[in-house]
Design a protein around this motif. Structure first.
Motif, PDB file in Angstrom:
ATOM      1  N   GLU A 167      17.518 -23.596 -21.492  1.00 48.07           N
ATOM      2  CA  GLU A 167      17.329 -23.152 -20.117  1.00 48.07           C
ATOM      3  C   GLU A 167      15.934 -22.554 -19.933  1.00 48.07           C
ATOM      4  N   ARG A 168      15.235 -22.997 -18.930  1.00 54.61           N
ATOM      5  CA  ARG A 168      13.976 -22.397 -18.480  1.00 54.61           C
ATOM      6  C   ARG A 168      12.902 -22.429 -19.567  1.00 54.61           C
ATOM      7  N   TRP A 169      11.945 -23.339 -19.355  1.00 58.03           N
ATOM      8  CA  TRP A 169      10.827 -23.518 -20.277  1.00 58.03           C
ATOM      9  C   TRP A 169       9.544 -23.660 -19.455  1.00 58.03           C
ATOM     10  N   GLY A 170       8.420 -23.979 -20.093  1.00 59.99           N
ATOM     11  CA  GLY A 170       7.133 -24.002 -19.425  1.00 59.99           C
ATOM     12  C   GLY A 170       7.089 -24.903 -18.212  1.00 59.99           C
ATOM     13  N   THR A 171       6.587 -24.381 -17.095  1.00 60.45           N
ATOM     14  CA  THR A 171       6.671 -25.099 -15.822  1.00 60.45           C
ATOM     15  C   THR A 171       5.508 -26.043 -15.565  1.00 60.45           C
ATOM     16  N   LYS A 172       4.488 -26.057 -16.417  1.00 62.88           N
ATOM     17  CA  LYS A 172       3.375 -26.982 -16.239  1.00 62.88           C
ATOM     18  C   LYS A 172       3.158 -27.755 -17.535  1.00 62.88           C
ATOM     19  N   GLY A 173       3.881 -28.881 -17.645  1.00 63.30           N
ATOM     20  CA  GLY A 173       3.753 -29.731 -18.822  1.00 63.30           C
ATOM     21  C   GLY A 173       4.788 -29.489 -19.891  1.00 63.30           C
ATOM     22  N   GLY A 174       5.607 -28.463 -19.762  1.00 60.14           N
ATOM     23  CA  GLY A 174       6.592 -28.158 -20.788  1.00 60.14           C
ATOM     24  C   GLY A 174       7.816 -29.049 -20.725  1.00 60.14           C
ATOM     25  N   SER A 175       8.541 -29.113 -21.837  1.00 60.99           N
ATOM     26  CA  SER A 175       9.780 -29.889 -21.923  1.00 60.99           C
ATOM     27  C   SER A 175      10.849 -29.055 -22.609  1.00 60.99           C
ATOM     28  N   ALA A 176      12.086 -29.281 -22.247  1.00 62.91           N
ATOM     29  CA  ALA A 176      13.170 -28.664 -22.998  1.00 62.91           C
ATOM     30  C   ALA A 176      13.184 -29.213 -24.423  1.00 62.91           C
ATOM     31  N   ILE A 177      13.081 -30.536 -24.551  1.00 63.46           N
ATOM     32  CA  ILE A 177      12.949 -31.196 -25.861  1.00 63.46           C
ATOM     33  C   ILE A 177      11.770 -32.149 -25.763  1.00 63.46           C
ATOM     34  N   ASP A 178      10.737 -31.907 -26.535  1.00 63.99           N
ATOM     35  CA  ASP A 178       9.538 -32.736 -26.506  1.00 63.99           C
ATOM     36  C   ASP A 178       9.419 -33.475 -27.836  1.00 63.99           C
ATOM     37  N   MET A 179       9.377 -34.809 -27.780  1.00 63.26           N
ATOM     38  CA  MET A 179       9.245 -35.625 -28.986  1.00 63.26           C
ATOM     39  C   MET A 179       7.921 -36.373 -28.956  1.00 63.26           C
ATOM     40  N   VAL A 180       7.149 -36.242 -30.027  1.00 62.13           N
ATOM     41  CA  VAL A 180       5.909 -36.997 -30.207  1.00 62.13           C
ATOM     42  C   VAL A 180       6.029 -37.767 -31.519  1.00 62.13           C
TER      43      VAL A 180
ATOM     44  N   ALA B  67       6.505 -45.540 -26.022  1.00 61.51           N
ATOM     45  CA  ALA B  67       7.868 -45.478 -26.551  1.00 61.51           C
ATOM     46  C   ALA B  67       8.467 -46.874 -26.566  1.00 61.51           C
ATOM     47  N   ARG B  68       9.422 -47.069 -27.471  1.00 58.04           N
ATOM     48  CA  ARG B  68      10.147 -48.336 -27.572  1.00 58.04           C
ATOM     49  C   ARG B  68      11.603 -48.053 -27.932  1.00 58.04           C
ATOM     50  N   ASP B  69      12.477 -48.907 -27.425  1.00 56.87           N
ATOM     51  CA  ASP B  69      13.895 -48.870 -27.788  1.00 56.87           C
ATOM     52  C   ASP B  69      14.493 -47.484 -27.575  1.00 56.87           C
ATOM     53  N   ILE B  70      14.437 -47.025 -26.332  1.00 62.16           N
ATOM     54  CA  ILE B  70      15.046 -45.753 -25.938  1.00 62.16           C
ATOM     55  C   ILE B  70      16.290 -46.053 -25.116  1.00 62.16           C
ATOM     56  N   ARG B  71      17.383 -45.344 -25.386  1.00 61.17           N
ATOM     57  CA  ARG B  71      18.635 -45.562 -24.671  1.00 61.17           C
ATOM     58  C   ARG B  71      19.078 -44.241 -24.042  1.00 61.17           C
ATOM     59  N   VAL B  72      19.310 -44.285 -22.730  1.00 63.66           N
ATOM     60  CA  VAL B  72      19.757 -43.110 -21.975  1.00 63.66           C
ATOM     61  C   VAL B  72      21.128 -43.476 -21.407  1.00 63.66           C
ATOM     62  N   GLU B  73      22.207 -42.929 -21.971  1.00 63.40           N
ATOM     63  CA  GLU B  73      23.540 -43.449 -21.706  1.00 63.40           C
ATOM     64  C   GLU B  73      24.555 -42.329 -21.484  1.00 63.40           C
ATOM     65  N   GLY B  74      25.310 -42.448 -20.401  1.00 59.76           N
ATOM     66  CA  GLY B  74      26.443 -41.561 -20.178  1.00 59.76           C
ATOM     67  C   GLY B  74      26.094 -40.129 -19.858  1.00 59.76           C
ATOM     68  N   ASN B  75      24.890 -39.886 -19.342  1.00 63.60           N
ATOM     69  CA  ASN B  75      24.466 -38.532 -18.987  1.00 63.60           C
ATOM     70  C   ASN B  75      24.783 -38.213 -17.530  1.00 63.60           C
ATOM     71  N   THR B  76      24.735 -36.931 -17.179  1.00 64.96           N
ATOM     72  CA  THR B  76      24.861 -36.481 -15.801  1.00 64.96           C
ATOM     73  C   THR B  76      23.586 -35.748 -15.409  1.00 64.96           C
ATOM     74  N   PHE B  77      22.993 -36.174 -14.302  1.00 64.02           N
ATOM     75  CA  PHE B  77      21.785 -35.550 -13.771  1.00 64.02           C
ATOM     76  C   PHE B  77      22.120 -34.926 -12.418  1.00 64.02           C
TER      77      PHE B  77
ATOM     78  N   LYS C  30       7.505 -39.661 -26.432  1.00 64.21           N
ATOM     79  CA  LYS C  30       6.175 -40.251 -26.286  1.00 64.21           C
ATOM     80  C   LYS C  30       5.482 -40.343 -27.641  1.00 64.21           C
ATOM     81  N   GLY C  31       4.203 -40.769 -27.624  1.00 65.29           N
ATOM     82  CA  GLY C  31       3.409 -40.809 -28.840  1.00 65.29           C
ATOM     83  C   GLY C  31       3.905 -41.787 -29.880  1.00 65.29           C
ATOM     84  N   GLY C  32       4.489 -42.929 -29.416  1.00 64.46           N
ATOM     85  CA  GLY C  32       5.012 -43.927 -30.330  1.00 64.46           C
ATOM     86  C   GLY C  32       6.467 -43.744 -30.707  1.00 64.46           C
TER      87      GLY C  32
END
Length: 379
Positions: free
Chosen positions: A159-172, A245-255, A200-202
């Motif tokens: 909950e609540r992270w950096g508001t300019k460029g931040g991510s809850a989960i950031d993957m590089v 990024a390649r081969d990313i699957r976003v499945e069964g989530n609620t937004f 991101k980042g491959g």
């Protein structure tokens, strides 16, 4: 009674592998001596931020575990720049920990910048972590992952992270990961310049499943992004096709809310299916190209299928899909999505870059919920 002696010996071995700590100094001492199979169990209390450990490496079947001694009273990492920074770990599990009130990142796990030797950080499990109030008006992440392979983030609340460029989960440059059954939420109105989950980042072969995103910022899941070439894992090879990024699957989530649920950004192949998207502020999805290096392919080959999208006509732009320059929208496919404009059902049909197969427009969402196949995927 040989079996009883073996059992007693096994219990003794397990107990010997448990190290109980009660404060920051004991935690550092314990981490200096961990071996495969060690469980470091933290007593309740505050462990002030700034812990950094390198090469914490278990073995297959004998992970090193850092966990709460009492999951009902988890230890808290707080009041520093970063809660916990782990470099080049392997076969490591973190369970039932709290990260809060930190100035930069909550939890940082990386490969030590060894981008030319991928796979130095692998087999990491993060389970039931609670992360909140990380950073401020900047690029500050709840969980920052760089160069990880074979990992899981499950049952966490961020909950609540950096508001300019931040991510809850950031993957590089992360690979073969599962992000499942997490609760990720920010505030309302949604801060437009942050992201819930970013790949991101491959990054490749990531499954993002059964998570709940509530007012999570500008992009719920950012499939791709914009990364400086030195940070790609594996490294960029000149003259070969590149993608964020390649081969990313976003499945069964609620937004719930957010500016857009998903953004395809410089990606080569991604599947978004069986998600529920409720009242986004502008779009259901975006197709963008931010990294325009000479070898980078145009954003392409996305699939958007079997999703339920409920929106309001007053909070809906460009027919629900934002198309950026330098992309290949004609390579995207749409099928069996259920679109419903709650205040003007007759305006439910979106404007898509390619024709949709068997789309449903203007029918109440109650008919769509529980459709056969809505959970037709496995972890």
């Amino acid at each position: 009674m040989a079996w009883l002696a073996c059992l007693v010996g096994l219990v003794a071995e397990i107990r010997a592998a448990d190290v109980h700590v009660a404060n920051a100094a004991e935690f550092r001492t314990a981490m200096a001596g961990v071996k495969p199979g060690t469980r470091v169990l933290l007593a309740p209390g505050v462990y002030r931020g700034g812990f950094q450990f390198a090469s914490v490496r278990g073995e297959p079947g004998r992970p090193i575990v850092i966990a709460a001694a009492d999951p009902k009273r988890p230890p808290e990492f707080r009041d520093g720049n970063n809660g916990l920074h782990l470099t080049a770990p392997a076969y490591l599990e973190l369970q039932d920990l709290v990260f809060a009130g930190l100035a930069q990142n909550g939890l940082n796990i990386d490969d030590g910048g060894k981008t030319a030797a991928p796979g130095s950080s692998h087999h990491i499990t993060l389970r039931r972590l609670r992360i909140s109030d990380i950073g401020g008006d900047g690029n500050h992440d709840g969980i920052k992952l760089s160069g990880l392979w074979d990992f899981t983030v499950a049952d966490c609340t961020i909950e609540r992270w950096g508001t300019k460029g931040g991510s809850a989960i950031d993957m590089v440059g992360c690979h073969r990961g599962l992000i499942v059954a997490n609760l990720i939420r920010h505030v309302t109105p949604e801060p437009p310049n942050c992201t819930a989950v970013q790949c991101k980042g491959g990054t490749s072969e990531i499954a993002i499943r059964r998570n709940r995103f509530e007012h999570a910022g500008g992009r719920g899941v950012n499939i791709g992004g914009s990364t400086g070439l030195p940070f790609f894992r594996p490294p960029v090879v000149a003259g070969t096709p590149q993608a964020e990024a390649r081969d990313i699957r976003v499945e069964g989530n609620t937004f719930i809310g957010g500016i857009t649920a998903v953004a395809f950004v410089g990606v080569d192949g991604a599947i978004v299916r069986f998600n529920t998207i409720e009242r986004p502020a502008r779009w259901a999805m975006r197709i963008l190209q931010e990294n325009r290096g000479v070898d980078f392919i145009a954003c392409r080959n996305g699939q958007f299928t079997d999703n339920l999208i409920v929106f309001e006509s007053t909070r809906w732009a460009e027919g629900g899909v934002n198309l950026g320059a330098g992309t290949a929208p004609a390579t995207f496919s749409f099928a069996r999505n259920w679109w419903y404009c709650s205040d003007r059902p007759e305006r439910s049909e979106p404007k898509l870059p390619t024709a949709e197969e068997a789309g449903v427009y203007g029918r109440a969402p109650e008919e769509a919920r529980g459709r056969a196949g809505a959970t037709a995927f496995t972890d």
